[in-house]
Design a protein around this motif. Structure first.
Motif, PDB file in Angstrom:
ATOM      1  N   LEU C  20      27.804  -6.212  -0.447  1.00 42.96           N
ATOM      2  CA  LEU C  20      27.402  -4.819  -0.558  1.00 42.96           C
ATOM      3  C   LEU C  20      26.319  -4.443   0.442  1.00 42.96           C
ATOM      4  CD1 LEU C  20      27.274  -4.443  -4.441  1.00 42.96           C
ATOM      5  CD2 LEU C  20      29.022  -3.558  -2.854  1.00 42.96           C
ATOM      6  N   VAL C  21      25.861  -5.441   1.219  1.00 42.71           N
ATOM      7  CA  VAL C  21      24.709  -5.196   2.081  1.00 42.71           C
ATOM      8  C   VAL C  21      25.031  -4.253   3.227  1.00 42.71           C
ATOM      9  CG1 VAL C  21      23.207  -6.288   3.777  1.00 42.71           C
ATOM     10  CG2 VAL C  21      23.459  -7.275   1.505  1.00 42.71           C
ATOM     11  N   GLY C  22      26.149  -4.495   3.875  1.00 46.99           N
ATOM     12  CA  GLY C  22      26.480  -3.747   5.075  1.00 46.99           C
ATOM     13  C   GLY C  22      26.239  -2.251   4.989  1.00 46.99           C
ATOM     14  N   PRO C  23      26.943  -1.562   4.109  1.00 45.44           N
ATOM     15  CA  PRO C  23      26.801  -0.111   4.074  1.00 45.44           C
ATOM     16  C   PRO C  23      25.417   0.346   3.651  1.00 45.44           C
ATOM     17  CG  PRO C  23      28.242  -0.886   2.311  1.00 45.44           C
ATOM     18  CD  PRO C  23      27.911  -2.051   3.143  1.00 45.44           C
ATOM     19  N   ALA C  24      24.663  -0.526   3.021  1.00 44.38           N
ATOM     20  CA  ALA C  24      23.341  -0.142   2.539  1.00 44.38           C
ATOM     21  C   ALA C  24      22.460   0.331   3.682  1.00 44.38           C
ATOM     22  CB  ALA C  24      22.673  -1.300   1.821  1.00 44.38           C
ATOM     23  N   PHE C  25      22.659  -0.245   4.866  1.00 48.38           N
ATOM     24  CA  PHE C  25      21.831   0.151   5.999  1.00 48.38           C
ATOM     25  C   PHE C  25      22.078   1.597   6.385  1.00 48.38           C
ATOM     26  CE2 PHE C  25      21.652  -4.446   6.519  1.00 48.38           C
ATOM     27  CZ  PHE C  25      20.299  -4.599   6.695  1.00 48.38           C
ATOM     28  N   ALA C  26      23.268   2.060   6.112  1.00 52.47           N
ATOM     29  CA  ALA C  26      23.591   3.425   6.504  1.00 52.47           C
ATOM     30  C   ALA C  26      22.814   4.414   5.656  1.00 52.47           C
ATOM     31  CB  ALA C  26      25.086   3.657   6.350  1.00 52.47           C
ATOM     32  N   ALA C  27      22.638   4.069   4.377  1.00 49.31           N
ATOM     33  CA  ALA C  27      21.928   4.987   3.498  1.00 49.31           C
ATOM     34  C   ALA C  27      20.473   5.087   3.937  1.00 49.31           C
ATOM     35  CB  ALA C  27      22.005   4.485   2.055  1.00 49.31           C
ATOM     36  N   ASP C  28      19.807   6.155   3.521  1.00 48.98           N
ATOM     37  CA  ASP C  28      18.391   6.307   3.803  1.00 48.98           C
ATOM     38  C   ASP C  28      17.612   5.137   3.233  1.00 48.98           C
ATOM     39  OD1 ASP C  28      18.407   8.505   5.259  1.00 48.98           O
ATOM     40  OD2 ASP C  28      17.627   9.867   3.702  1.00 48.98           O
ATOM     41  N   THR C  29      16.629   4.693   3.989  1.00 48.74           N
ATOM     42  CA  THR C  29      15.783   3.643   3.444  1.00 48.74           C
ATOM     43  C   THR C  29      14.804   4.270   2.467  1.00 48.74           C
ATOM     44  OG1 THR C  29      14.291   3.920   5.286  1.00 48.74           O
ATOM     45  CG2 THR C  29      15.912   2.172   5.476  1.00 48.74           C
ATOM     46  N   ILE C  30      14.325   3.435   1.558  1.00 50.99           N
ATOM     47  CA  ILE C  30      13.236   3.863   0.673  1.00 50.99           C
ATOM     48  C   ILE C  30      11.938   3.448   1.362  1.00 50.99           C
ATOM     49  CG2 ILE C  30      12.096   3.423  -1.524  1.00 50.99           C
ATOM     50  CD1 ILE C  30      14.915   2.991  -2.692  1.00 50.99           C
ATOM     51  N   LYS C  31      11.058   4.411   1.565  1.00 50.89           N
ATOM     52  CA  LYS C  31       9.865   4.113   2.359  1.00 50.89           C
ATOM     53  C   LYS C  31       8.645   3.918   1.465  1.00 50.89           C
ATOM     54  CE  LYS C  31      11.425   6.309   6.582  1.00 50.89           C
ATOM     55  NZ  LYS C  31      12.717   6.850   6.060  1.00 50.89           N
ATOM     56  N   ILE C  32       7.967   2.828   1.717  1.00 58.13           N
ATOM     57  CA  ILE C  32       6.719   2.536   1.002  1.00 58.13           C
ATOM     58  C   ILE C  32       5.576   2.614   2.014  1.00 58.13           C
ATOM     59  CG2 ILE C  32       5.407   0.775  -0.230  1.00 58.13           C
ATOM     60  CD1 ILE C  32       7.960  -0.204  -1.438  1.00 58.13           C
ATOM     61  N   GLY C  33       4.649   3.517   1.767  1.00 60.78           N
ATOM     62  CA  GLY C  33       3.512   3.658   2.674  1.00 60.78           C
ATOM     63  C   GLY C  33       2.446   2.621   2.358  1.00 60.78           C
ATOM     64  N   MET C  34       1.675   2.271   3.378  1.00 63.61           N
ATOM     65  CA  MET C  34       0.684   1.226   3.167  1.00 63.61           C
ATOM     66  C   MET C  34      -0.484   1.458   4.110  1.00 63.61           C
ATOM     67  SD  MET C  34       1.510  -2.784   3.391  1.00 63.61           S
ATOM     68  CE  MET C  34       0.392  -3.981   2.722  1.00 63.61           C
ATOM     69  N   THR C  35      -1.699   1.599   3.564  1.00 71.08           N
ATOM     70  CA  THR C  35      -2.874   1.622   4.440  1.00 71.08           C
ATOM     71  C   THR C  35      -3.442   0.218   4.463  1.00 71.08           C
ATOM     72  OG1 THR C  35      -4.480   2.054   2.703  1.00 71.08           O
ATOM     73  CG2 THR C  35      -3.435   3.965   3.698  1.00 71.08           C
ATOM     74  N   ILE C  36      -3.605  -0.301   5.669  1.00 70.30           N
ATOM     75  CA  ILE C  36      -4.215  -1.635   5.772  1.00 70.30           C
ATOM     76  C   ILE C  36      -5.202  -1.637   6.929  1.00 70.30           C
ATOM     77  CG2 ILE C  36      -2.555  -3.219   4.740  1.00 70.30           C
ATOM     78  CD1 ILE C  36      -1.197  -3.396   7.438  1.00 70.30           C
ATOM     79  N   PRO C  37      -6.241  -2.439   6.815  1.00 69.55           N
ATOM     80  CA  PRO C  37      -7.152  -2.565   7.949  1.00 69.55           C
ATOM     81  C   PRO C  37      -6.527  -3.423   9.052  1.00 69.55           C
ATOM     82  CG  PRO C  37      -7.921  -3.904   6.112  1.00 69.55           C
ATOM     83  CD  PRO C  37      -6.687  -3.202   5.646  1.00 69.55           C
ATOM     84  N   MET C  38      -6.099  -2.789  10.138  1.00 64.02           N
ATOM     85  CA  MET C  38      -5.577  -3.574  11.264  1.00 64.02           C
ATOM     86  C   MET C  38      -6.705  -3.881  12.238  1.00 64.02           C
ATOM     87  SD  MET C  38      -2.168  -1.435  12.152  1.00 64.02           S
ATOM     88  CE  MET C  38      -1.082  -0.799  10.895  1.00 64.02           C
ATOM     89  N   THR C  39      -7.741  -3.042  12.202  1.00 66.29           N
ATOM     90  CA  THR C  39      -8.888  -3.265  13.069  1.00 66.29           C
ATOM     91  C   THR C  39     -10.134  -3.318  12.204  1.00 66.29           C
ATOM     92  OG1 THR C  39      -9.101  -0.891  13.376  1.00 66.29           O
ATOM     93  CG2 THR C  39      -7.888  -2.077  15.049  1.00 66.29           C
ATOM     94  N   GLY C  40     -11.229  -3.781  12.803  1.00 70.27           N
ATOM     95  CA  GLY C  40     -12.482  -3.848  12.060  1.00 70.27           C
ATOM     96  C   GLY C  40     -12.590  -5.138  11.282  1.00 70.27           C
ATOM     97  N   PRO C  41     -13.689  -5.274  10.530  1.00 67.84           N
ATOM     98  CA  PRO C  41     -13.965  -6.545   9.843  1.00 67.84           C
ATOM     99  C   PRO C  41     -12.921  -6.933   8.804  1.00 67.84           C
ATOM    100  CG  PRO C  41     -15.574  -4.845   9.261  1.00 67.84           C
ATOM    101  CD  PRO C  41     -14.775  -4.318  10.400  1.00 67.84           C
ATOM    102  N   GLY C  42     -12.139  -5.955   8.318  1.00 65.71           N
ATOM    103  CA  GLY C  42     -11.155  -6.282   7.287  1.00 65.71           C
ATOM    104  C   GLY C  42      -9.812  -6.722   7.832  1.00 65.71           C
ATOM    105  N   ALA C  43      -9.743  -6.892   9.160  1.00 64.88           N
ATOM    106  CA  ALA C  43      -8.437  -7.137   9.776  1.00 64.88           C
ATOM    107  C   ALA C  43      -7.729  -8.383   9.237  1.00 64.88           C
ATOM    108  CB  ALA C  43      -8.596  -7.233  11.291  1.00 64.88           C
ATOM    109  N   THR C  44      -8.506  -9.409   8.895  1.00 60.88           N
ATOM    110  CA  THR C  44      -7.871 -10.633   8.378  1.00 60.88           C
ATOM    111  C   THR C  44      -7.205 -10.393   7.037  1.00 60.88           C
ATOM    112  OG1 THR C  44      -9.665 -11.804   9.415  1.00 60.88           O
ATOM    113  CG2 THR C  44      -8.231 -13.074   7.993  1.00 60.88           C
TER     114      THR C  44
END
Lengths: 291, 584, 379
Positions: C20-44
Motif C-alpha cells: 500500500l506504500v506506493g500510492p501513499a506518496f501521491a497523497a498529501d503528506t501530513i506535516k508536523i512542524g518543529m522548532t529546534i535550536p539549529m544554532t546557538g548553545p542549544g544546537a546539540t
C-alpha cells in the motif's frame, strides 16, 4: 573552623588566572595601543589546540604544551594582520570593534566544529592537590600561581629594565617618532601580537583542567582580566597582576560572605568604584596629556 | 538664510512621506504571524540602534550596553503594566526616564576617560543589569521573565491589534529617525561630531566635551529604553536572556553595518540583520561565525557602512548656491589697537614630573598687537599655548584674560570668553564638511551671533575671509594640507575671538603658501585682531610681529619689540646653539 | 483503549508489506512542524531532538504512513533565543498546513510563545518542565515530559523516605530551570516538614565554587539536592565537593547523569542519584527506542530525542483515532488519550495537558547508570 585561609588561597588561584590573561592585554595596549576584546578567545583556542594535540595526536604533555603555545603565537600574528593592521591609522574604536568581531568569529567557528559540550583536559600534575593544614591546595591552582608570578617577574624585567622594553614603550607613545629613531616598529608590534597570543594560549591551557575545555572559557576569564587591567592601572604590568589577584580574592570572599549569585558583579562594582576615585587605576600613571 | 530654510522644508517633506509609508505599511501588514513579528522586531530594535548612532556615530563614544537599556525599558513597561497596573504609555515614559537617567549617571562616572574605559565600563554595566534582572526575583520575576504584557489603548482607541501596534512602533521609529537626522544638523549634533573627530579642538572651540558626551550617552540610553518598551508590548513576553551582552553586540553590529553615522543607515542595518538569519539559514551552525567575520569585514572595508557607501556613490556633495553675506565684523568688534592688556600670564610654570617644560614665564599681550612666541624646538612654546587655552593644568602661576583670572577654567570656558586657537598638527573635524567645521567655530558660546541662520552667515563670512567659499561643501579631509590650515583659521575667526592663538600656521606650507599666509596675517593685523603666534619661520615673524617673546628651555630669555628681541645675545646664542658665555 | 506503539508499527508495517506504500506518496503528506535550536548553545540538543523526531517519522513512513499518508517534518531554527523562537513559531503557524507543532524543551522559550500557542489553533507539544507552562488555561498545550513538580516531589520523597535524610542542602542554578526547580523542591520538602539547612543559587559558567562547597560542608547537611542545568557546572561542583571531603548522598536533576557530566567529573560523580524522566531500562518501550536510536546514530539517547519521538507517536495515535488532521479533533483526541505507552512513560493527559508524572531514580555506579526504581508521585 574558619574558611578564610581556604578562601584566600582559592581567590589567589583564580586571581592568578585573571592576572595572566591580563598580562597579555597589557602588552598589546602598551606597544600597539590595541585594546583586544578577543584576548579570552586566545585562551580558548590554546586549550583546544592542547586538547587536539594530546587526544588526537597523542603528543607527550610538555611537547604539546610548547607546540600549542608556539602555534598560538603564530596565530596571534595572523590575528594582528587581520584585525589590527588594516585599521592601524583609524584610532582605537575601530580596532576594538574588529577584535569583538574576531571574538565572535573564533568562538563560533570552534562551536560549529567541536560543539558546545565541554571536554576534559588533563593538568600538569596527576595529583588533584595537597592538604596543607586546613587548606586544600589544588595542584592546578598551584601551577597557575607559580607560572603567573614567574611571567610577571620576567615581563617586568623585560619591560622596565631592557632596551627592548624601552623600545616597546617608545613605540606605544609615538609610533612615528619611534620609527624615525630606527626602532623596527612593525616587527616589534607583531612580536607583541605573537607573545600576547602565546601568553593567552598558555593561560587557557593552565585554566582548562579546572574550567574544562569549552568556548565558555573565553568569556569567563577575559572580561575580568580586562577589569583587572583597569583596576590595576591601564597598561601597568604590576597593576595587571595586583588587579587580577584583587578581583579573584574579592569575588571569592564576596561569594562566601555576601552573595553567590552576584559574584560576577563584584569585579565591575570595584571597577566603577576605582574609576570614580582613582581613574588612572591603582598603579596607573596619570592619563597622558597630549596636544 | 535660505539653505537652512530649504533644509527644514525638505525635512518636513521627508517626515510627511515617512508618515504615509507608516500608514501604508500598517494597512498592508498582516495582523499576526511571522511577518508581523519580524517587522515589529526590526522596528523596535531600530529605535535602540538609533541610540547607537547618536552615541557612537555622532559622538564617537563606544557603548556596549545598549541591550541593557533595551532591557530596562522593556522591564519598566512589563513591570509597570503587569504588576502595578499602570497604563502602557505611562510605563513607557517611566522606562524612557529611567534609562535616560541611568545613561546620564553611567556617563557621568566614565565619560571623562578614554574609549577603552567606556567600552569596559559599559560591558560591566551590561553584565550587572543582566544579573539584576535574573536574580532580583521579587521585582523582575527572575529568569522566568514576565508574560502577558498588554498593548496600549489611547483615548478610548484600542491599539492592541497587531497591525495597529506595528503602526504605532513605526510612528515612533519615524519620529526617532527624524529626530536623529535633525540632531546631526543641530548645534548639539555638530558639537558631538566635533568631539568625535577631535575632542581637544572641540574643547578649544567652546564645546563642553564632557557634557556633550554625557548628553549623547543619555539620549542613546533613552532611545534604548523607548525601543525596549515598545519591544515589550510587541512580544508580550520578556525575559533576562533577551538583553545580554551578545544582544548589545548585535545592536552595535546593526549600526555599523548600516552606517553608524547615519540615522537611515541604522534603519537599513537593523532590517538587514533581522533578515540576515533568514538568508543565512543554509549556513546553520556557521551562521554566527560568518556574522563575526562580517563585523571585521564591515569595519575594514565599509568604515561608513552600507548607507555611507550609498551616500558616497549617489550623493556627491554639491556646491552651495552663492549667497552674499556681510564681511567678518573684525575691526568693528575689536576696536583700535591700544595699550589694554588682553592676555597676561605671570610666573607661569608647567612641569611634567621632573621636566620643567615651562618655568616662571611672564608675558603680556596688548590689544590689537601681533605677539610672537619664538624659541628653539622644545623650548616650551606649544606648552605655553596649551596652558593658556586650558588643555594643560597649570603647575604654578596665573593666566589672566580680559582682566579675569582664568587659571582654573576648563578650555571650553576660556573659549567662551573669546579665546580661539589653531594647532601645529592640524586639528580639523575630519568627519565634517569645511562649512560644518567653521560653523562649529561660529557656534562658540559667547559669540556675538547665535541661531542657525546667523551662525551660518558668520561661518560663510569667515570662509570668504580665507578664500575657501567654493569648497565649503566638501569633506574637510579632501582639502590639501595648506587649505586645512585655513579652515582651522576660519573656524577660529568665525567665533569672533578676542584673541587668536596660532600655533605654527606656516608649518608644512611651501614658499608660495607661506607668502599667502603672511598676507592673511597682515590683513588680520590690519583689522585689529589680537594675535599670539608661534612659528619657526623668522621671515614670517619679522613681517608680522609687533612684539616678540623668546623662550629657551622653558624660560623666557628675551621680550620686547622685534628688533630688540631678535638682537638679544642670548637669543642669538640659543638659535645658533652656542653656549652663551657673554650672557652670564 | 490501550494501544502500544509497537502494535501500531506492527499493523502499519503489515500494510506496507501488502504494497500500500506506493500510492501513499501521491497523497498529501501530513506535516508536523518543529522548532529546534539549529544554532546557538542549544544546537546539540536540537540535533538530538531532530534525530528523535526523524526516527519516529521514518518508522511510521516505512510502515506506510498514517491513514495512507506519509508524514513530513517541517523544521524551523529557534536560534536558542526567545526572539528566535517567536519568529520560528510564527513562521510555522503562518504556513497553515501543519497538523501539530513540536515546540521547545526550554521553558523560557515556551513562555515566549505562550500567547502565540493559544492563538495558533494547533496542538503544540512542549518539553519544558516548568510546571506553570501547562497551567495557563491553554487547551492546546501538551507536555511530553513530567514537569518539575513531580521531579522535585520524587527528589524529596526519595531523600526523605528511602534515604531517610532530614538535613538538606539545596543548590540550584539561577537560570529559569534551576531557580524554579529549587523553589519547588523547597516547597515539597516543607510539605514533608523539612526546612533545608542551606539553600544557594549559583550562576552558570563559574570558574570556582569553593565558597558554595565550604558553605555546604559547614552547614552540616546530610543530603544534597541540586537543580543545575549545565554539565560543566555540575562537574566542577562535583569535583570541588570531593576535594573538600563532602561525601554526603547527592540527588540531582537529569544533567548529573548525562554522559557529558560523567565524562567531565569522572569518579567525583560516582554514587550520585539522579531523577530522570527517561531511562532506557525503565520500560520495554524505552529499551527498544534506545536500541533503535543507538543503531541509527551511535548514541545512547537521553530524554531529548525521547520526548519528541513520543510526541510524533502521540500525534499519529490521535490522527488514527480522529481519522483526519482537524486540529480541534486532534486536540480532543489527545486529551482523551489514556495509558499510551511511550518511551518516556505511560501517557494520560490531564486537563492541563500534562501527560506524564513518573520519574526514574537512577544511580551512577562507577560511571555506569543503574536503574533503581520508578516513582509515580501522587498529585
Amino acid at each position: 573552623m574558619s574558611m578564610l585561609p581556604q578562601l584566600l588561597f582559592t581567590g589567589i588561584g583564580i586571581g592568578s588566572i585573571y592576572a595572566m590573561v591580563s598580562l597579555g592585554f597589557v602588552l598589546l595596549i602598551r606597544s600597539a595601543n590595541v585594546v583586544n576584546f578577543a584576548q579570552g578567545e586566545f585562551s580558548m583556542l590554546g586549550a583546544y589546540l592542547m586538547l587536539i594535540l594530546l587526544m588526537s595526536f597523542h603528543v607527550p604533555y610538555f611537547i604539546a604544551l610548547v607546540v600549542s603555545v608556539i602555534l598560538m603565537g603564530v596565530f596571534g600574528i595572523v590575528f594582528g594582520v587581520i584585525t589590527y593592521w588594516p585599521l592601524r591609522t583609524r584610532g582605537q574604536i575601530p580596532v576594538i570593534i574588529s577584535t569583538i568581531g574576531a571574538g565572535i568569529l573564533l568562538e563560533n567557528t570552534v562551536l560549529a566544529t567541536y560543539g558546545p559540550s565541554p571536554q576534559v583536559l588533563p593538568g600538569v600534575f596527576n595529583a588533584s592537590g595537597v592538604l596543607v593544614g586546613n587548606i586544600f591546595m589544588d595542584s592546578q591552582y598551584l601551577s597557575i600561581i607559580c607560572t603567573a608570578f614567574v611571567l610577571l617577574a620576567l615581563q617586568y624585567v623585560i619591560f622596565e629594565k631592557t632596551v627592548v622594553g624601552k623600545k616597546i614603550q617608545a613605540t606605544s607613545q609615538d609610533r612615528e617618532t619611534a620609527g624615525l629613531l630606527g626602532i623596527p616598529v612593525v616587527t616589534l608590534i607583531f612580536g607583541i601580537f605573537f607573545y600576547s597570543a602565546a601568553l593567552g594560549g598558555l593561560a587557557g591551557i593552565l585554566v582548562a583542567p579546572i574550567l574544562f575545555v569549552s568556548v565558555g572559557i573565553a568569556s569567563v576569564v577575559a572580561l575580568k582580566a580586562f577589569a583587572a587591567n583597569i583596576i590595576g592601572g591601564f597598561g601597568s604590568i604590576p597593576g595587571a597582576i595586583i588587579g587580577g589577584l584583587l578581583i579573584g580574592i574579592v569575588e571569592t570572599l564576596g561569594a562566601a560572605y555576601i552573595s553567590v549569585p552576584y559574584k560576577d558583579a563584584y569585579a565591575f562594582i570595584m571597577l566603577i568604584a576605582v574609576l570614580l576615585v582613582r581613574p588612572q587605576g591603582l598603579f596607573g600613571e596619570r592619563v597622558a596629556e597630549k596636544a | 538664510m535660505m539653505t537652512a530654510v530649504s533644509m527644514r522644508n525638505r525635512g518636513l517633506l521627508y517626515g510627511g512621506l515617512g508618515i504615509l509609508v507608516v500608514i501604508a505599511i500598517a494597512l498592508v501588514a498582516p495582523s499576526h504571524g511571522y511577518y508581523l513579528n519580524i517587522m515589529m522586531q526590526a522596528a523596535t530594535y531600530a529605535i535602540a540602534v538609533a541610540g547607537i548612532v547618536v552615541v557612537l556615530g555622532y559622538c564617537g563614544q563606544i557603548s556596549l550596553c545598549q541591550a541593557a537599556f533595551l532591557g530596562m525599558g522593556a522591564y519598566c513597561v512589563a513591570i509597570g503594566t503587569v504588576d502595578y497596573g499602570l497604563p502602557f504609555f505611562v510605563s513607557l515614559a517611566i522606562g524612557v526616564a529611567v534609562t535616560g537617567i541611568g545613561g546620564t549617571l553611567l556617563g557621568l562616572t566614565t565619560l571623562r576617560l578614554g574609549g577603552h574605559y567606556i567600552g569596559m565600563v559599559t560591558i560591566g554595566f551590561q553584565l550587572i543589569v543582566t544579573m539584576v534582572l535574573t536574580n532580583w526575583l521579587g521585582f523582575t520575576h527572575g529568569p522566568d521573565g514576565i508574560s502577558g504584557i498588554p498593548r496600549p489603548s489611547l483615548a478610548g482607541m484600542d491599539l492592541s491589534g497587531g497591525a495597529i501596534y506595528l503602526g504605532l512602533c513605526l510612528l515612533f521609529l519615524g519620529a526617532v529617525t527624524m529626530f536623529t537626522v535633525y540632531l546631526k544638523m543641530s548645534r548639539l549634533g555638530r558639537a558631538m561630531q566635533a568631539v568625535r573627530d577631535n575632542d581637544l579642538a572641540a574643547s578649544t572651540c567652546g564645546v563642553n566635551v564632557f557634557r556633550t558626551k554625557v548628553i549623547a550617552f543619555a539620549i542613546s540610553a533613552a532611545l534604548g529604553g523607548l525601543g525596549g518598551g515598545l519591544f515589550a508590548g510587541a512580544f508580550s513576553y520578556i525575559s533576562p536572556d533577551q538583553f545580554t551582552f551578545n544582544d548589545s553586540v548585535v545592536l552595535l553590529t546593526m549600526a555599523l553595518l548600516g552606517g553608524v553615522e547615519y540615522a537611515f543607515g541604522a534603519l537599513l542595518g537593523t532590517i538587514l540583520l533581522v533578515m540576515l538569519p533568514e538568508w543565512l539559514r543554509f549556513l546553520r551552525q556557521a551562521y554566527l561565525a560568518v556574522y563575526g567575520a562580517a563585523v571585521i569585514a564591515i569595519i575594514v572595508f565599509l568604515p561608513r557602512g552600507m548607507w555611507g557607501l550609498l551616500m558616497d556613490r549617489y550623493f556627491k556633495p554639491r556646491p552651495m548656491k552663492a549667497v552674499e553675506v556681510a564681511p567678518l565684523p573684525l575691526l568693528a568688534r575689536h576696536g583700535v589697537p591700544s595699550e589694554d592688556v588682553v592676555l597676561n600670564i605671570a610666573k607661569l610654570a608647567k612641569h611634567f614630573g621632573g621636566l620643567k617644560a615651562v618655568d616662571e614665564v611672564d608675558m603680556m599681550v596688548r590689544r590689537g598687537s601681533v605677539h610672537a612666541l619664538i624659541g628653539p624646538n622644545g623650548s616650551g612654546k606649544t606648552t605655553i599655548l596649551n596652558v593658556i587655552t586650558g588643555l594643560y593644568v597649570t603647575t604654578a602661576g596665573k593666566v589672566e584674560f580680559l582682566g579675569k583670572d582664568i587659571t582654573a577654567l576648563p578650555p571650553h570656558d576660556r573659549a567662551r570668553l573669546g579665546m580661539c586657537r589653531t594647532y601645529q598638527n592640524i586639528r580639523v573635524f575630519r568627519g565634517m564638511t569645511v562649512l560644518e567645521n567653521v560653523i562649529v567655530g561660529a557656534e562658540r558660546g559667547g559669540n556675538d551671533v547665535s541661531g542657525t541662520d546667523a551662525t551660518l552667515e558668520r561661518a560663510l563670512a569667515a570662509l570668504d575671509f580665507v578664500g575657501l567659499r567654493d569648497v565649503a561643501h566638501l569633506p574637510v579631509g579632501d582639502l590639501p594640507y595648506g587649505h586645512q590650515r585655513y579652515v582651522e583659521i576660519a573656524r577660529a575667526l568665525a567665533g569672533s575671538p578676542e584673541i587668536l592663538l596660532l600655533d605654527e600656521p606656516g608649518a608644512g606650507l611651501n614658499l608660495t603658501e607661506k607668502g599667502e599666509m603672511a598676507e592673511l596675517l597682515k590683513r588680520l593685523q590690519g583689522h585689529g585682531m589680537t594675535i599670539v603666534i608661534i612659528d619657526h619661520d623668522m621671515k614670517l615673524i619679522e613681517r608680522v610681529a609687533d612684539h616678540i617673546t623668546v623662550l629657551n628651555f622653558g624660560r623666557r630669555i628675551a621680550d620686547g619689540d622685534p628688533k630688540f628681541a631678535l638682537s638679544h645675545p642670548e637669543v642669538i646664542a640659543a638659535y645658533l646653539g652656542e653656549p652663551h658665555r657673554d650672557a652670564a | 483503549m490501550e494501544t502500544s506503539r509497537r502494535s501500531i508499527i506492527g499493523i502499519l508495517s503489515a500494510g506496507a508489506c501488502v504494497g500500500l506504500v506506493g500510492p501513499a506518496f501521491a497523497a498529501d503528506t501530513i506535516k508536523i512542524g518543529m522548532t529546534i535550536p539549529m544554532t546557538g548553545p542549544g544546537a546539540t540538543t536540537g540535533q538530538l531532538q531532530h534525530q528523535g523526531a526523524k526516527l519516529a517519522v521514518d518508522q511510521i513512513n516505512a510502515a506506510g504512513g498514517v491513514l495512507g499518508r506519509q508524514i513530513e517534518l517541517v523544521e524551523e531554527d529557534d536560534q536558542t533565543t526567545n526572539p528566535g523562537m517567536v519568529l520560528a513559531f510564527s513562521r510555522l503557524v503562518n504556513r497553515g498546513d501543519l497538523a501539530v507543532i513540536l515546540a521547545s524543551v526550554r521553558s523560557t522559550q515556551v513562555n515566549a510563545v505562550s500567547e502565540d500557542i493559544k492563538k495558533s489553533g494547533l496542538p503544540v507539544f512542549i518539553g519544558g518542565s516548568d510546571p506553570t507552562l501547562t497551567h495557563m488555561g491553554d487547551p492546546w498545550v501538551f507536555r511530553c515530559r513530567p514537569n518539575d513538580i513531580f521531579s522535585s516531589k520524587v527528589i524529596a520523597e526519595f531523600g526523605a523516605n528511602d534515604l531517610k535524610k532530614k538535613k538538606w542542602a539545596v543548590i540550584h542554578g539561577t537560570d529559569a530551570f534551576g531557580a524554579s526547580g529549587g523553589k519547588l523542591l523547597i516547597d515539597q520538602l516543607k510539605a514533608l516538614g523539612i526546612t533545608p539547612v542551606i539553600e544557594q543559587g549559583i550562576n552558570n559558567g563559574q570558574a570556582d565554587l569553593t565558597p558554595v562547597v565550604l558553605a555546604v560542608r559547614n552547614s552540616g547537611a546530610d543530603v544534597l539536592a541540586t537543580y543545575i542545568a549545565f554539565e560543566n557546572d555540575v562537574a566542577l561542583f562535583a569535583r570541588q565537593l570531593k576535594q573538600f571531603g563532602v561525601n554526603i548522598p547527592w540527588i540531582g536533576s537529569a544533567s548529573v547523569a548525562s554522559p557529558i557530566s560523567r565524562n567531565l567529573a569522572g569518579p567525583a560523580l560516582y554514587g550520585t542519584y539522579v531523577v530522570a524522566d527517561f531511562d532506557a531500562n525503565s520500560s520495554p518501550e524505552a529499551k527498544k527506542f534506545a536500541d533503535e536510536f543507538n543503531t541509527a546514530h551511535k548514541v545512547i539517547p537521553d530524554d531529548q530525542p525521547a520526548w519528541v519521538y513520543d510526541a510524533v507517536m502521540l500525534t499519529v495515535e490521535a490522527i488514527k483515532k480522529t481519522g483526519g488532521t482537524d486540529p480541534m479533533k486532534l486536540r480532543d483526541a489527545l486529551h482523551a488519550i489514556k495509558g499510551f505507552k511511550g518511551t518516556e512513560g505511560t501517557y494520560t493527559f490531564d486537563e492541563n495537558g500534562d501527560g506524564l508524572r513518573a520519574y526514574n531514580i537512577i544511580q551512577n555506579e562507577n560511571g555506569n547508570l543503574k536503574f533503581i526504581r520508578q516513582i509515580t508521585p501522587a498529585s
